[in-house]
Design an enzyme around this catalytic site. Structure first.
Site, short mmCIF file in Angstrom:
data_model
loop_
_atom_site.label_atom_id
_atom_site.label_comp_id
_atom_site.label_asym_id
_atom_site.label_seq_id
_atom_site.Cartn_x
_atom_site.Cartn_y
_atom_site.Cartn_z
N ASP A 49 0.85 -1.06 -0.14
CA ASP A 49 0.00 0.10 -0.21
C ASP A 49 0.94 1.22 -0.27
OD1 ASP A 49 1.03 0.16 2.45
OD2 ASP A 49 -0.61 -0.22 3.65
N CYS A 52 4.51 1.23 1.98
CA CYS A 52 5.31 0.12 2.09
C CYS A 52 6.81 0.53 2.28
CB CYS A 52 5.28 -0.75 0.76
SG CYS A 52 6.02 -0.09 -0.65
N HIS A 262 7.55 0.03 -4.89
CA HIS A 262 7.20 -0.88 -3.93
C HIS A 262 8.54 -1.54 -3.33
CE1 HIS A 262 5.11 -3.82 -1.63
NE2 HIS A 262 5.90 -4.83 -2.21
#
Length: 275
Positions: A49, A52, A262
């Site tokens: 999300d 991260c 990410h």
């Protein structure tokens, strides 16, 4: 409770599962993962999300913590929200975990609670001597969503505090790290108030951390964040350090990313990692 950080998986098995094709991108990713696998045996997937980067960094920091960082030890640490709010009226617009329309007293009290929680958790985990037990304690903490998100709110507020200090230092003619100029050179964050509105308030909601904010996070925690940036394999940015001139005595945490958005965690060091 779902675990925010998945269990260990063999790093090359993970790579093969994720990158099946033979496109140039897939080939580069495989090479990147192979290079990382010389150092680390496993990967732990971090829930994706907009938190991260926080999640991966804090999880790594706590799982190897053996003492409380000096900035967490200061006596007036938890007075920070009151102190900043008394100086900067605009901090009233700090956005707390999707709860809007709070009174000023509440926002200060709530952030104070988050800071107290951060200190308590860090202290408790760092006092666990056995590495495997410390790891278990981290797994437990990162299963508790309410606490986990409270810790990220604490980190965001500490980043704002660091940004304010850097901004003021620069204005007063003191030396500041290069990233600080870059941080405030953006149209969307030419001062700490804009940084809060357009960036920090958005983290976890509509956006994650940008590159320059990774520097701010590292500087706030007084940790070196070492990142394997797989899509930069075979360039001098493949391993990037935040900050790029780390202090000798700062502990190091290592993350891995395929796209700078990410972050996952490499674990199970094959040999001593040296910067």
């Amino acid at each position: 409770h779902k675990l925010s950080v998945a269990p260990e998986m063999d790093i090359m098995e993970y790579c093969i599962k994720e990158w099946r094709g033979n496109t140039p991108v897939a080939k580069r990713m495989k090479k990147g993962y192979e290079a990382v696998s010389q150092r680390f045996a496993f990967i732990r997937r971090v829930r994706g999300d907009n938190y991260c980067a926080f999640r991966a960094t804090l999880f790594q920091a706590l799982s190897q913590a053996t003492e409380l960082p000096s900035w967490l030890q200061s006596a007036d640490f938890t007075m920070l929200p009151e102190k900043l709010l008394s100086k900067y009226d605009w901090i009233k617009q700090w956005q707390l975990k999707q709860k809007l329309g709070r009174k000023i007293g509440e926002i200060s009290d709530e952030i104070k609670e988050y800071l107290i929680l951060l200190k308590k958790k860090w202290k408790n985990i760092s006092e666990i001597k056995a590495a495997n037990e410390r790891q278990e304690a981290c797994d437990e903490l990162f299963k508790n969503e309410e606490e986990e998100y409270s810790l990220y709110e604490a980190l965001k507020f500490l980043m704002l505090n660091t940004a304010i200090e850097l901004y003021n230092d620069d204005k007063n003619g003191k030396r500041v790290p290069v990233f600080s100029w870059l941080l405030f050179a953006r149209d969307t964050s030419s001062n700490p108030c804009q940084l809060m509105h357009n960036h920090l308030n958005q983290i976890g909601h509509s956006g994650g951390l940008e590159q320059v904010e990774m520097f701010l996070l590292a500087y706030t925690l007084q940790y070196t964040i070492q990142v394997y940036r797989l899509y930069k394999y075979n360039t001098d940015e493949f391993i990037t350090l935040y900050p790029n001139d780390p202090k000798e005595d700062w502990p190091v945490v290592t993350l891995i990313t395929e796209d700078d958005r990410h972050y996952n965690i490499p674990v199970g060091m094959c040999q001593e990692t040296v910067l």
